[in-house]
Scaffold this motif. Structure first.
Motif, mmCIF file in Angstrom:
data_model
loop_
_atom_site.group_PDB
_atom_site.id
_atom_site.type_symbol
_atom_site.label_atom_id
_atom_site.label_comp_id
_atom_site.label_asym_id
_atom_site.label_seq_id
_atom_site.Cartn_x
_atom_site.Cartn_y
_atom_site.Cartn_z
ATOM 1 N N PRO A 24 -66.151 -52.179 9.981
ATOM 2 C CA PRO A 24 -65.724 -52.001 8.504
ATOM 3 C C PRO A 24 -65.662 -50.279 8.469
ATOM 4 N N LEU A 25 -64.236 -50.011 8.568
ATOM 5 C CA LEU A 25 -63.821 -48.657 8.737
ATOM 6 C C LEU A 25 -62.416 -48.572 8.237
ATOM 7 N N SER A 26 -62.144 -47.789 7.310
ATOM 8 C CA SER A 26 -61.029 -47.316 6.506
ATOM 9 C C SER A 26 -60.208 -46.239 6.952
ATOM 10 N N ARG A 41 -64.498 -57.022 38.385
ATOM 11 C CA ARG A 41 -63.013 -56.818 37.724
ATOM 12 C C ARG A 41 -62.981 -55.656 36.747
ATOM 13 N N PRO A 42 -62.011 -54.977 36.913
ATOM 14 C CA PRO A 42 -61.808 -53.756 35.550
ATOM 15 C C PRO A 42 -61.885 -54.408 34.196
ATOM 16 N N GLY A 43 -62.905 -53.999 33.313
ATOM 17 C CA GLY A 43 -62.802 -54.831 32.033
ATOM 18 C C GLY A 43 -62.410 -53.312 31.058
ATOM 19 N N GLY A 44 -62.233 -53.803 29.922
ATOM 20 C CA GLY A 44 -61.692 -53.057 28.835
ATOM 21 C C GLY A 44 -61.947 -53.543 27.410
ATOM 22 N N VAL A 45 -61.469 -52.600 26.425
ATOM 23 C CA VAL A 45 -61.784 -52.870 25.017
ATOM 24 C C VAL A 45 -60.406 -52.971 24.419
ATOM 25 N N ARG A 46 -60.137 -54.049 23.566
ATOM 26 C CA ARG A 46 -58.900 -54.167 22.893
ATOM 27 C C ARG A 46 -59.195 -53.659 21.554
ATOM 28 N N ILE A 47 -58.495 -52.548 20.926
ATOM 29 C CA ILE A 47 -58.834 -51.961 19.477
ATOM 30 C C ILE A 47 -57.641 -52.339 18.868
ATOM 31 N N GLU A 48 -57.680 -53.115 17.662
ATOM 32 C CA GLU A 48 -56.330 -53.265 16.943
ATOM 33 C C GLU A 48 -56.814 -52.901 15.411
ATOM 34 N N VAL A 49 -55.778 -52.464 14.669
ATOM 35 C CA VAL A 49 -56.060 -51.853 13.353
ATOM 36 C C VAL A 49 -54.725 -52.487 12.792
ATOM 37 N N PRO A 50 -54.739 -53.830 12.325
ATOM 38 C CA PRO A 50 -53.571 -54.583 11.612
ATOM 39 C C PRO A 50 -53.149 -53.578 10.474
ATOM 40 N N SER A 60 -49.020 -39.313 19.283
ATOM 41 C CA SER A 60 -48.287 -40.822 18.877
ATOM 42 C C SER A 60 -49.435 -41.683 18.294
ATOM 43 N N ALA A 61 -48.903 -42.732 17.980
ATOM 44 C CA ALA A 61 -50.009 -43.477 16.990
ATOM 45 C C ALA A 61 -49.353 -45.131 17.520
ATOM 46 N N SER A 62 -50.495 -45.808 17.398
ATOM 47 C CA SER A 62 -50.209 -47.311 17.505
ATOM 48 C C SER A 62 -51.294 -48.121 16.949
ATOM 49 N N LYS A 63 -50.892 -49.456 16.567
ATOM 50 C CA LYS A 63 -51.757 -50.278 15.941
ATOM 51 C C LYS A 63 -52.702 -51.368 16.743
ATOM 52 N N LEU A 64 -52.274 -51.021 18.233
ATOM 53 C CA LEU A 64 -52.890 -51.668 18.924
ATOM 54 C C LEU A 64 -53.246 -50.893 20.440
ATOM 55 N N LEU A 65 -54.390 -50.788 20.717
ATOM 56 C CA LEU A 65 -54.815 -49.810 22.126
ATOM 57 C C LEU A 65 -55.789 -50.707 22.921
ATOM 58 N N TYR A 66 -55.547 -50.642 24.403
ATOM 59 C CA TYR A 66 -56.240 -51.202 25.416
ATOM 60 C C TYR A 66 -56.894 -49.961 26.116
ATOM 61 N N VAL A 67 -58.358 -49.826 26.100
ATOM 62 C CA VAL A 67 -58.888 -48.854 26.656
ATOM 63 C C VAL A 67 -59.665 -49.453 27.758
ATOM 64 N N GLU A 82 -56.713 -45.228 10.885
ATOM 65 C CA GLU A 82 -56.553 -45.557 9.586
ATOM 66 C C GLU A 82 -56.278 -46.839 9.335
ATOM 67 N N SER A 83 -57.062 -47.542 8.647
ATOM 68 C CA SER A 83 -56.833 -48.963 8.483
ATOM 69 C C SER A 83 -56.926 -49.362 6.877
ATOM 70 N N PRO A 84 -55.842 -49.731 6.248
ATOM 71 C CA PRO A 84 -55.497 -49.982 4.817
ATOM 72 C C PRO A 84 -56.620 -51.140 4.435
ATOM 73 N N SER A 85 -56.766 -52.034 5.469
ATOM 74 C CA SER A 85 -57.343 -53.348 5.281
ATOM 75 C C SER A 85 -58.958 -52.912 5.243
#
Length: 158
Positions: A24-26, A41-50, A60-67, A82-85
């Motif tokens: 929960p983050l706006s 195996r390398p692992g990561g986190v998928r972060i998405e802000v629809p 730069s900015a993106s709505k989807l990021l793999y870390v 920034e997440s309008p949802s």
């Protein structure tokens, strides 16, 4: 099992496993820290802000990021979002080297899933399986913390 449950949480042994978590983050910052894991195996986190933005250090900015948690990369990172949802979506990723030599980045396949534990009001621990073999929630382990940006104080009336 996730197909049969239509994406709802499932039970695997003693674990409740999810495919994705919602933070929960706006507007604020999100911090990812990788902890010791058992998978090679390398692992990561998928972060998405629809419908929103993840602000990157280069401006730069993106709505989807793999870390990724890989040698030579920082094990602790932070990004403004920034997440309008009012939510940020979190899921795990992993790389698979196939017999042909092809390497793919995958998520939500095989035995992939996450066991999510609330560590505090603004921090969660994720224990994830890497998609291969038996379900092992210690294949990839990380925390996600977040901090809401305080709304600007309104000007005082004079």
């Amino acid at each position: 099992m996730f197909l049969a449950s239509r994406g709802a949480p499932i039970k695997v042994g003693r674990y409740t496993v999810v495919q994705m978590d919602r933070i929960p983050l706006s507007r604020g910052s999100i911090m990812v820290e990788f902890l010791d894991s058992e998978s090679e195996r390398p692992g990561g986190v998928r972060i998405e802000v629809p419908g929103g933005l993840i602000h990157l250090p280069d401006g730069s900015a993106s709505k989807l990021l793999y870390v990724w948690d890989e040698q030579g990369l920082a094990r602790r990172v932070s990004y403004d979002v920034e997440s309008p949802s009012g939510e940020v979506l979190i899921s795990n990723l992993y790389r698979i080297r196939h017999n042909s030599g092809l390497v793919t980045e995958d998520g939500w396949t095989g035995n992939a899933g996450m066991v999510v534990t609330k560590k505090s009001k603004k921090k969660r621990l994720y224990r994830c399986s890497d998609g291969m073999g038996e379900f092992n929630p210690n294949d990839h382990v990380f925390t996600v913390g977040w901090r809401e940006q305080m709304a600007a104080k309104s000007a005082r009336k004079r």
